[in-house]
Design a protein around this motif. Sequence first.
Motif, mmCIF file in Angstrom:
data_model
loop_
_atom_site.group_PDB
_atom_site.id
_atom_site.type_symbol
_atom_site.label_atom_id
_atom_site.label_comp_id
_atom_site.label_asym_id
_atom_site.label_seq_id
_atom_site.Cartn_x
_atom_site.Cartn_y
_atom_site.Cartn_z
ATOM 1 N N ASN A 1 0.829 -1.200 -0.141
ATOM 2 C CA ASN A 1 0.118 0.008 -0.045
ATOM 3 C C ASN A 1 0.883 1.135 -0.145
ATOM 4 O O ASN A 1 0.428 2.368 0.456
ATOM 5 C CB ASN A 1 -0.965 -0.036 1.254
ATOM 6 N N GLY A 2 2.213 1.146 -0.356
ATOM 7 C CA GLY A 2 3.054 2.415 -0.390
ATOM 8 C C GLY A 2 2.570 3.314 -1.358
ATOM 9 O O GLY A 2 2.148 2.901 -2.485
ATOM 10 N N VAL A 3 3.013 4.529 -1.278
ATOM 11 C CA VAL A 3 2.746 5.633 -2.226
ATOM 12 C C VAL A 3 3.889 6.470 -2.104
ATOM 13 O O VAL A 3 4.922 6.451 -1.457
ATOM 14 C CB VAL A 3 1.397 6.559 -1.778
ATOM 15 N N SER A 4 4.052 7.156 -3.546
ATOM 16 C CA SER A 4 5.198 8.234 -3.816
ATOM 17 C C SER A 4 5.095 9.283 -3.121
ATOM 18 O O SER A 4 4.053 9.951 -2.736
ATOM 19 C CB SER A 4 5.243 8.293 -5.129
ATOM 20 N N PHE A 5 6.289 9.652 -2.347
ATOM 21 C CA PHE A 5 6.362 11.029 -1.622
ATOM 22 C C PHE A 5 6.791 12.082 -2.684
ATOM 23 O O PHE A 5 6.697 13.159 -1.996
ATOM 24 C CB PHE A 5 7.340 11.014 -0.790
ATOM 25 N N GLY A 6 7.149 11.778 -3.764
ATOM 26 C CA GLY A 6 7.570 12.924 -4.769
ATOM 27 C C GLY A 6 8.950 13.498 -4.251
ATOM 28 O O GLY A 6 9.340 14.700 -4.634
ATOM 29 N N ILE A 7 9.699 12.925 -3.453
ATOM 30 C CA ILE A 7 10.767 13.479 -2.855
ATOM 31 C C ILE A 7 12.056 12.407 -3.201
ATOM 32 O O ILE A 7 11.916 11.318 -2.772
ATOM 33 C CB ILE A 7 10.978 13.872 -1.629
ATOM 34 N N LEU A 8 13.158 12.808 -3.827
ATOM 35 C CA LEU A 8 14.400 11.912 -4.164
ATOM 36 C C LEU A 8 15.500 11.901 -3.311
ATOM 37 O O LEU A 8 15.602 13.271 -2.731
ATOM 38 C CB LEU A 8 14.902 12.145 -5.649
ATOM 39 N N ASP A 9 15.976 11.040 -2.756
ATOM 40 C CA ASP A 9 17.293 11.049 -2.017
ATOM 41 C C ASP A 9 18.395 11.562 -2.596
ATOM 42 O O ASP A 9 18.602 11.515 -3.900
ATOM 43 C CB ASP A 9 17.359 9.792 -1.302
ATOM 44 N N PRO A 10 19.303 12.316 -1.839
ATOM 45 C CA PRO A 10 20.501 12.903 -2.581
ATOM 46 C C PRO A 10 21.563 11.882 -3.081
ATOM 47 O O PRO A 10 22.370 12.504 -3.727
ATOM 48 C CB PRO A 10 21.015 13.800 -1.561
ATOM 49 N N ILE A 11 21.530 10.801 -2.696
ATOM 50 C CA ILE A 11 22.382 9.905 -2.912
ATOM 51 C C ILE A 11 22.262 8.965 -4.035
ATOM 52 O O ILE A 11 23.139 8.794 -5.026
ATOM 53 C CB ILE A 11 23.118 9.091 -1.614
ATOM 54 N N TYR A 12 21.175 8.208 -3.864
ATOM 55 C CA TYR A 12 20.651 7.330 -5.096
ATOM 56 C C TYR A 12 19.773 7.624 -5.929
ATOM 57 O O TYR A 12 19.178 6.887 -6.658
ATOM 58 C CB TYR A 12 20.328 5.595 -4.343
ATOM 59 N N SER A 13 18.980 8.918 -5.872
ATOM 60 C CA SER A 13 17.938 9.367 -6.337
ATOM 61 C C SER A 13 16.699 8.367 -6.393
ATOM 62 O O SER A 13 16.248 8.266 -7.419
ATOM 63 C CB SER A 13 18.434 9.660 -7.849
ATOM 64 N N LYS A 14 16.459 7.860 -5.275
ATOM 65 C CA LYS A 14 15.444 7.069 -5.197
ATOM 66 C C LYS A 14 14.223 7.886 -4.357
ATOM 67 O O LYS A 14 14.686 8.847 -3.651
ATOM 68 C CB LYS A 14 15.695 5.841 -4.445
ATOM 69 N N ASP A 15 13.018 7.512 -4.807
ATOM 70 C CA ASP A 15 11.996 8.341 -3.918
ATOM 71 C C ASP A 15 12.060 7.833 -2.563
ATOM 72 O O ASP A 15 12.153 6.877 -2.066
ATOM 73 C CB ASP A 15 10.373 7.815 -4.331
ATOM 74 N N VAL A 16 11.841 8.818 -1.637
ATOM 75 C CA VAL A 16 12.043 8.552 -0.189
ATOM 76 C C VAL A 16 11.123 7.581 0.242
ATOM 77 O O VAL A 16 11.282 6.841 1.143
ATOM 78 C CB VAL A 16 11.757 9.847 0.440
#
Length: 334
Positions: free
Chosen positions: A150-165
Amino acid sequence: MSTDNQGNGSPPVDSPLTQINLQFGPLFKWAIVIVSLLIIFVILSFARSIYTDMLWYDQLGYKPILLRILTTRLWLFLAGTGLFAILMGSSLFTILKINQGNYNLQVSPDVNILLKRLVFWGSIAATILLALIFGSIMSNRWEIFLKLFNGVSFGILDPIYSKDVSFYVFSMPALKFVQGWLLGLSIVILLATALLHFINCNLQGVRLKFGTATTIQLSVIGSIIMGLFAWGHWIDRWGLLLSEHGAVFGAAYTDIHARQPALTGLAIIAIITGSIILANIYFRNVRLLIGGIVLWVAVSIIGANVVPVSIQQFSVNPNEFQKEKPYIQTVSYT
């Protein structure tokens, strides 16, 4: 009184096992009755707990939520139990087929037959018991799987791997658990397979040896274990974003410049080690199994522990503010 078994035609050496009463019919039936009663008691106790919770949640208007949790737990239990039983049962059945032969202990033939049956049914009982344990472990982690589904996207990327938080909140905990669960399953199967091989060789009165089929089986399991270790190292790279080693929470200087390369290297070496172990199918040399594992352990100790600690102690700590400054800057997201 024992007799000498070295002369020709002399009777077998007396053993307490020769005095065993082989009429186990009534005892076996009583054992089935007792086990059945215990199972019924556990099921009724579990059903009473579920029924009580159902009444409580229904009064609060949250019955659908409880039903979803129970359904998820049931499916996870069935999946974990079934997967473990299939893999463990297949491995033990294979080793029993490989080690087919009569037991040659210095006891009566009836006792040898009894011991062979005990080993067979003991393997089945151990498989069922461990399958239930591993199924329960998976069922108890229902929460992380519901988060994953049931996860949803936060629309924020982490600064190291550029993955959605959201990946670190919903996906990574489930991946980490599955990796650890499969690793534990594989290690248990490897140990159980090796133990059963050892028992069979001893009861058959032959020297412990690793023939072609046994070597292939153990090599495949060992290779899978190293592959799971490699997967774990790769997940740990992502976990550096949640590191607590530095001056602040999150990836710091030592994490990025020491632990990240070390984990990358460990993942690669684990894959190489697994390939070396798998190559043992052709080389058929047990030393390859030991050598590959020793190589990985040595790199794990040096690369993942000694080097990061040394960098932190001698490079970061003397000038910590300058080293950590890029990693503690506040980043604003809009």
